[in-house]
Design a protein around this motif. Structure first.
Motif, PDB file in Angstrom:
ATOM      1  N   LEU A 134       0.815  -1.218   0.000  1.00 25.30           N
ATOM      2  CA  LEU A 134       0.000   0.000   0.000  1.00 25.30           C
ATOM      3  C   LEU A 134       0.851   1.272   0.000  1.00 25.30           C
ATOM      4  O   LEU A 134       0.310   2.370   0.064  1.00 25.30           O
ATOM      5  CB  LEU A 134      -0.924   0.014   1.223  1.00 25.30           C
ATOM      6  N   HIS A 135       2.180   1.108  -0.051  1.00 26.15           N
ATOM      7  CA  HIS A 135       3.127   2.234  -0.050  1.00 26.15           C
ATOM      8  C   HIS A 135       2.975   3.092   1.204  1.00 26.15           C
ATOM      9  O   HIS A 135       3.030   4.329   1.149  1.00 26.15           O
ATOM     10  CB  HIS A 135       2.932   3.100  -1.303  1.00 26.15           C
ATOM     11  N   LEU A 136       2.801   2.430   2.339  1.00 25.08           N
ATOM     12  CA  LEU A 136       2.632   3.130   3.606  1.00 25.08           C
ATOM     13  C   LEU A 136       3.822   2.937   4.547  1.00 25.08           C
ATOM     14  O   LEU A 136       3.773   3.375   5.700  1.00 25.08           O
ATOM     15  CB  LEU A 136       1.340   2.660   4.299  1.00 25.08           C
ATOM     16  N   ILE A 137       4.868   2.268   4.074  1.00 30.82           N
ATOM     17  CA  ILE A 137       6.081   2.172   4.867  1.00 30.82           C
ATOM     18  C   ILE A 137       6.771   3.545   4.892  1.00 30.82           C
ATOM     19  O   ILE A 137       6.794   4.258   3.896  1.00 30.82           O
ATOM     20  CB  ILE A 137       7.038   1.108   4.284  1.00 30.82           C
ATOM     21  N   ASN A 138       7.325   3.913   6.027  1.00 30.84           N
ATOM     22  CA  ASN A 138       7.986   5.208   6.204  1.00 30.84           C
ATOM     23  C   ASN A 138       7.025   6.380   6.019  1.00 30.84           C
ATOM     24  O   ASN A 138       7.393   7.423   5.478  1.00 30.84           O
ATOM     25  CB  ASN A 138       9.169   5.367   5.239  1.00 30.84           C
ATOM     26  N   THR A 139       5.793   6.205   6.468  1.00 30.61           N
ATOM     27  CA  THR A 139       4.816   7.294   6.392  1.00 30.61           C
ATOM     28  C   THR A 139       4.121   7.460   7.732  1.00 30.61           C
ATOM     29  O   THR A 139       3.981   6.500   8.500  1.00 30.61           O
ATOM     30  CB  THR A 139       3.752   7.027   5.305  1.00 30.61           C
ATOM     31  N   TRP A 140       3.671   8.674   7.992  1.00 35.44           N
ATOM     32  CA  TRP A 140       2.867   8.919   9.183  1.00 35.44           C
ATOM     33  C   TRP A 140       1.561   8.132   9.115  1.00 35.44           C
ATOM     34  O   TRP A 140       1.129   7.559  10.116  1.00 35.44           O
ATOM     35  CB  TRP A 140       2.551  10.414   9.286  1.00 35.44           C
ATOM     36  N   LEU A 141       0.942   8.096   7.941  1.00 36.12           N
ATOM     37  CA  LEU A 141      -0.351   7.436   7.799  1.00 36.12           C
ATOM     38  C   LEU A 141      -0.249   5.949   8.137  1.00 36.12           C
ATOM     39  O   LEU A 141      -1.146   5.392   8.781  1.00 36.12           O
ATOM     40  CB  LEU A 141      -0.885   7.619   6.380  1.00 36.12           C
ATOM     41  N   GLY A 142       0.831   5.307   7.718  1.00 35.25           N
ATOM     42  CA  GLY A 142       0.994   3.888   8.017  1.00 35.25           C
ATOM     43  C   GLY A 142       1.042   3.627   9.510  1.00 35.25           C
ATOM     44  O   GLY A 142       0.356   2.726  10.020  1.00 35.25           O
ATOM     45  N   LEU A 143       1.826   4.416  10.240  1.00 37.77           N
ATOM     46  CA  LEU A 143       1.902   4.240  11.688  1.00 37.77           C
ATOM     47  C   LEU A 143       0.582   4.587  12.364  1.00 37.77           C
ATOM     48  O   LEU A 143       0.164   3.913  13.316  1.00 37.77           O
ATOM     49  CB  LEU A 143       3.018   5.114  12.265  1.00 37.77           C
ATOM     50  N   ILE A 144      -0.087   5.616  11.882  1.00 32.14           N
ATOM     51  CA  ILE A 144      -1.369   6.013  12.476  1.00 32.14           C
ATOM     52  C   ILE A 144      -2.398   4.893  12.347  1.00 32.14           C
ATOM     53  O   ILE A 144      -3.096   4.546  13.316  1.00 32.14           O
ATOM     54  CB  ILE A 144      -1.884   7.312  11.819  1.00 32.14           C
ATOM     55  N   LEU A 145      -2.507   4.303  11.173  1.00 32.50           N
ATOM     56  CA  LEU A 145      -3.482   3.232  10.957  1.00 32.50           C
ATOM     57  C   LEU A 145      -3.155   2.002  11.810  1.00 32.50           C
ATOM     58  O   LEU A 145      -4.050   1.388  12.409  1.00 32.50           O
ATOM     59  CB  LEU A 145      -3.516   2.852   9.474  1.00 32.50           C
ATOM     60  N   VAL A 216      10.130   0.602  14.693  1.00 36.90           N
ATOM     61  CA  VAL A 216      11.400   0.151  14.122  1.00 36.90           C
ATOM     62  C   VAL A 216      11.177  -0.635  12.848  1.00 36.90           C
ATOM     63  O   VAL A 216      11.914  -0.487  11.859  1.00 36.90           O
ATOM     64  CB  VAL A 216      12.171  -0.703  15.150  1.00 36.90           C
ATOM     65  N   VAL A 217      10.142  -1.472  12.830  1.00 39.49           N
ATOM     66  CA  VAL A 217       9.891  -2.335  11.673  1.00 39.49           C
ATOM     67  C   VAL A 217       9.299  -1.550  10.506  1.00 39.49           C
ATOM     68  O   VAL A 217       9.661  -1.783   9.342  1.00 39.49           O
ATOM     69  CB  VAL A 217       8.946  -3.496  12.069  1.00 39.49           C
ATOM     70  N   LEU A 218       8.418  -0.610  10.792  1.00 35.51           N
ATOM     71  CA  LEU A 218       7.669   0.068   9.733  1.00 35.51           C
ATOM     72  C   LEU A 218       8.302   1.375   9.270  1.00 35.51           C
ATOM     73  O   LEU A 218       7.777   2.018   8.356  1.00 35.51           O
ATOM     74  CB  LEU A 218       6.235   0.336  10.214  1.00 35.51           C
ATOM     75  N   THR A 219       9.386   1.789   9.894  1.00 35.06           N
ATOM     76  CA  THR A 219      10.096   2.994   9.448  1.00 35.06           C
ATOM     77  C   THR A 219      11.590   2.716   9.416  1.00 35.06           C
ATOM     78  O   THR A 219      12.145   2.157  10.364  1.00 35.06           O
ATOM     79  CB  THR A 219       9.838   4.193  10.385  1.00 35.06           C
ATOM     80  N   ASN A 220      12.230   3.078   8.325  1.00 40.10           N
ATOM     81  CA  ASN A 220      13.684   2.953   8.232  1.00 40.10           C
ATOM     82  C   ASN A 220      14.342   4.234   7.721  1.00 40.10           C
ATOM     83  O   ASN A 220      15.505   4.229   7.362  1.00 40.10           O
ATOM     84  CB  ASN A 220      14.079   1.761   7.340  1.00 40.10           C
ATOM     85  N   GLU A 221      13.564   5.329   7.679  1.00 39.22           N
ATOM     86  CA  GLU A 221      14.115   6.630   7.320  1.00 39.22           C
ATOM     87  C   GLU A 221      14.217   7.486   8.573  1.00 39.22           C
ATOM     88  O   GLU A 221      13.241   7.620   9.313  1.00 39.22           O
ATOM     89  CB  GLU A 221      13.219   7.335   6.292  1.00 39.22           C
ATOM     90  N   PRO A 222      15.396   8.052   8.851  1.00 46.21           N
ATOM     91  CA  PRO A 222      15.568   8.866  10.062  1.00 46.21           C
ATOM     92  C   PRO A 222      14.572  10.009  10.183  1.00 46.21           C
ATOM     93  O   PRO A 222      14.213  10.399  11.296  1.00 46.21           O
ATOM     94  CB  PRO A 222      16.995   9.386   9.938  1.00 46.21           C
TER      95      PRO A 222
END
Length: 279
Positions: A134-145, A216-222
């Motif tokens: 869904l292209h939600l890795i490294n996004t605020w929306l992905g973590l929010i959901l 840690v798993v869903l974000t890899n961009e500082p």
């Protein structure tokens, strides 16, 4: 219930004082260590008082050099977004399950409650691939959901009991006045459930703010790290040259917002849980 026996009252006070010291000492110690430099750590005992001048600059140093300003913003956006989304979804779902009798009602509620006992790590791999598609890795929306869905079962569990405790006459009076089902919920039942909603909101907020594993798993961009991840990255970047003062300052920046929120709303949390447990 008031305690009349003087000895029993004194014993209660002694226990409360000991408990308060045990809780407050780590926080005070963290603050004092955040005002030191490495020389004070190595030449004096780690628990010794800091020497003047106090190094308040450790906080600004962490804020700028280790990008805590970015991490703080990410934590605020993700925490507020996931908390609000999880709270409104939990309230609507709990209201339907508590006030409407339909086939599969109890089974659905059992599924929601049972999901609280499933280790979330089991769903981590498929969840990662789902968000990646869904292209939600490294996004605020992905973590929010993800955070909102993770806290949904507890919110439903708490609010179902709360909505069941509300008199049916209130709902019936709103319907007689011509209010729709949506209007009854948003204009009548939702405001009445404020104690339970505050409990769900604060509990979700504390969980989302302190969450580390999924972040840690869903974000890899500082640039998308939240504060718990940023604190771990800061410690890793120091490696063998640990800067103890800034490290404790970063820990305090990460911890302080949750402590403030809990101290402000602790009574509402206790009353909300009690109200939701009584039918």
């Amino acid at each position: 219930m008031a305690i009349k026996n003087p000895l029993a009252k004194m014993l209660v006070w002694i226990i409360l004082i000991i408990w308060s010291v045990a809780v407050l000492y780590p926080l005070v110690w963290t603050l004092l260590d955040a005002l030191k430099n490495n020389e004070q750590f190595f030449l004096n005992a780690p628990w010794a008082l800091p020497k003047f001048p106090l190094l308040w600059s450790n906080f600004s140093y962490v804020w700028s050099k280790y990008n805590f300003s970015t991490y703080f913003l990410n934590s605020i956006v993700v925490t507020v977004g996931s908390t609000l989304l999880g709270m409104i979804l939990a309230a609507m779902t709990a209201y339907i399950l508590a006030r409407y009798d339909f086939k599969g009602n109890k089974f659905l509620l059992t599924i929601y409650i049972s999901s609280m006992m499933i280790p979330f790590a089991l769903a981590l791999i498929p969840l990662f691939f789902l968000l990646n598609d869904l292209h939600l890795i490294n996004t605020w929306l992905g973590l929010i959901l993800v955070y909102a869905a993770l806290n949904l079962p507890f919110g439903i569990f708490l609010l179902v009991g709360f909505y069941k405790s509300l008199p049916k006459e209130i709902e019936e009076a709103a319907i007689i006045d011509g209010t729709s089902h949506y209007g009854t919920f948003f204009r009548v039942m939702l405001p009445l459930s404020q104690p339970g909603l505050i409990t769900v909101m604060i509990t979700n907020m504390l969980n989302n703010w302190n969450e580390y594993f999924l972040g840690v798993v869903l974000t890899n961009e500082p640039t998308k790290y939240t504060l718990p991840i940023g604190l771990a990255v800061m410690q890793a970047e120091m490696q063998y040259r640990v800067e103890w003062g800034p490290l404790f300052a970063g820990l305090l920046i990460t911890t302080l917002p949750t402590l403030i929120v809990y101290m402000i709303y602790q009574r509402q949390i206790a009353s909300g849980i009690t109200a939701g447990a009584v039918k």
